[in-house]
Design an enzyme around this catalytic site. Structure first.
Site, PDB file in Angstrom:
ATOM      1  N   LEU A 130       0.852  -1.178   0.000  1.00 23.58           N
ATOM      2  CA  LEU A 130       0.000   0.000   0.000  1.00 23.58           C
ATOM      3  C   LEU A 130       0.892   1.234   0.000  1.00 23.58           C
ATOM      4  O   LEU A 130       2.005   1.205   0.542  1.00 23.58           O
ATOM      5  CB  LEU A 130      -0.893   0.032   1.251  1.00 23.58           C
ATOM      6  CG  LEU A 130      -1.945  -1.070   1.408  1.00 23.58           C
ATOM      7  CD1 LEU A 130      -2.658  -0.917   2.746  1.00 23.58           C
ATOM      8  CD2 LEU A 130      -2.945  -1.054   0.263  1.00 23.58           C
ATOM      9  N   ASP A 131       0.396   2.321  -0.578  1.00 19.90           N
ATOM     10  CA  ASP A 131       1.127   3.585  -0.510  1.00 19.90           C
ATOM     11  C   ASP A 131       1.284   4.012   0.947  1.00 19.90           C
ATOM     12  O   ASP A 131       0.510   3.619   1.818  1.00 19.90           O
ATOM     13  CB  ASP A 131       0.374   4.681  -1.263  1.00 19.90           C
ATOM     14  CG  ASP A 131       0.361   4.449  -2.768  1.00 19.90           C
ATOM     15  OD1 ASP A 131       1.215   3.702  -3.256  1.00 19.90           O
ATOM     16  OD2 ASP A 131      -0.522   5.013  -3.437  1.00 19.90           O
ATOM     17  N   ARG A 132       2.304   4.832   1.199  1.00 18.71           N
ATOM     18  CA  ARG A 132       2.583   5.273   2.568  1.00 18.71           C
ATOM     19  C   ARG A 132       1.332   5.824   3.258  1.00 18.71           C
ATOM     20  O   ARG A 132       1.059   5.513   4.417  1.00 18.71           O
ATOM     21  CB  ARG A 132       3.677   6.351   2.553  1.00 18.71           C
ATOM     22  CG  ARG A 132       4.049   6.851   3.957  1.00 18.71           C
ATOM     23  CD  ARG A 132       4.720   8.216   3.889  1.00 18.71           C
ATOM     24  NE  ARG A 132       6.061   8.137   3.341  1.00 18.71           N
ATOM     25  CZ  ARG A 132       7.182   8.046   4.071  1.00 18.71           C
ATOM     26  NH1 ARG A 132       7.098   8.012   5.400  1.00 18.71           N
ATOM     27  NH2 ARG A 132       8.353   8.008   3.492  1.00 18.71           N
ATOM     28  N   THR A 134      -1.851   5.337   2.575  1.00 24.11           N
ATOM     29  CA  THR A 134      -3.034   4.474   2.565  1.00 24.11           C
ATOM     30  C   THR A 134      -2.956   3.531   3.749  1.00 24.11           C
ATOM     31  O   THR A 134      -1.924   2.898   3.980  1.00 24.11           O
ATOM     32  CB  THR A 134      -3.124   3.668   1.257  1.00 24.11           C
ATOM     33  OG1 THR A 134      -3.191   4.566   0.152  1.00 24.11           O
ATOM     34  CG2 THR A 134      -4.349   2.772   1.253  1.00 24.11           C
TER      35      THR A 134
END
Length: 302
Positions: A130-132, A134
């Site tokens: 996941l993106d930082r 998210t």
């Protein structure tokens, strides 16, 4: 020459894939050339790049021992939603990297390595990221067979990922966003483009209040920033997502990140090694920033 014994984690894997994993700094062309020339041997014999290795076989290669450096263990809490001997599912908080960007950066993977070590020589490995900014559910494999099985299951559509978002505007009850996406690697922005790859997102509205909609998003494909780019493209940017929604995404001033949460992982019929996961459904509670924005009477949604 360096010789190693095939571990149970690499049983059944292709020779070239195993060598690429152990020596990432060696160019693929050099690995293939060494195999063709017979400088790589399995149990003393020449092998083919696609040869399937078996546990206990000895492989000799013309390179030094592989680096044992991996993800550095980092102290920190891990919110474990599910764990067994094969895999772990954690609820990642917003603001934490999925995996480190440098040897010293904190990350969910570094914390998992610190907590669960490297059983049998296999380092815990994320199946997806996941993106930082998210939050939500992330899977990590604890052995090689599980890593391969989970990766195949994801490609075959046997693992379903659903996200919850808060968007600006009155999103329709349900629908699909079928727009091709292309990523500009320089700016790290994904945009709709006919030159892009097909991207399909399904959504349904859960709750509406004021000028916001809480919605569930299902990724049918998995393009970078797919949900963020798709929602912005149809005019419903995610609250707090200034990168894709511009200043309108600041409609709620307390949003310090895009309100995007990996809420659910559901499993279909899983292979034997992971059969315990079949038909399982895992849920990540809503993070505090979601709860602060939602109307008080919806607290039970968390």
């Amino acid at each position: 020459m360096y010789e190693f014994k095939v571990s149970r984690h690499d049983d059944g894997r292709r020779l070239d894939k195993v060598l690429r994993g152990l020596w990432p700094a060696v160019p693929l062309s050099a690995i293939m050339r060494s195999i063709r020339k017979g400088n790589v041997r399995v149990c003393g014999r020449k092998a083919h790049p696609s040869s399937r290795l078996r546990e206990g076989e000895r492989v000799s290669v013309p390179w030094e021992a592989p680096s044992t450096r991996g993800t550095r263990p980092m102290p920190g809490p891990v919110d474990v939603v599910y764990i067994d001997e094969h895999m772990l599912v954690a609820n990642k908080p917003a603001g934490l990297l999925s995996q480190p960007s440098s040897r010293t950066s904190d990350s969910l993977l570094g914390r998992i390595v610190a907590m669960y070590g490297r059983e049998g020589g296999f380092p815990p490995t994320l199946v997806h990221r996941l993106d930082r900014n998210t939050s939500g559910l992330v899977m990590a494999a604890l052995d090689g067979l599980s890593l391969r099985s989970l990766s195949v299951a994801m490609r075959e559509g046997k693992i379903f990922k659903r996200y919850w978002v808060v968007v600006i505007g009155d999103l329709p009850d349900r629908g699909e966003i079928d727009l091709p996406l292309e990523k500009d690697t320089e700016s790290n922005i994904t945009f709709v483009s006919q030159r892009g790859s097909r991207a399909l997102t399904r959504y349904r509205a859960i709750l509406r209040w004021k000028d916001f909609t809480l919605a569930e998003m299902e990724l049918v494909t998995g393009r970078p920033h797919q949900i963020r780019a798709h929602l912005a493209a149809i005019g419903y940017p995610i609250v707090g997502d200034v990168k894709y929604g511009g200043l309108v995404a600041r409609r709620w001033e307390n949003a310090l990140r895009p309100l995007l949460h990996a809420r659910e992982l559901s499993f279909g019929d899983m292979p034997d090694a992971l059969s315990v996961l079949s038909n399982m459904r895992l849920i990540a509670p809503l993070p505090p920033d979601f709860e602060r924005l939602l109307p008080p009477q919806t607290a039970l949604l968390g």
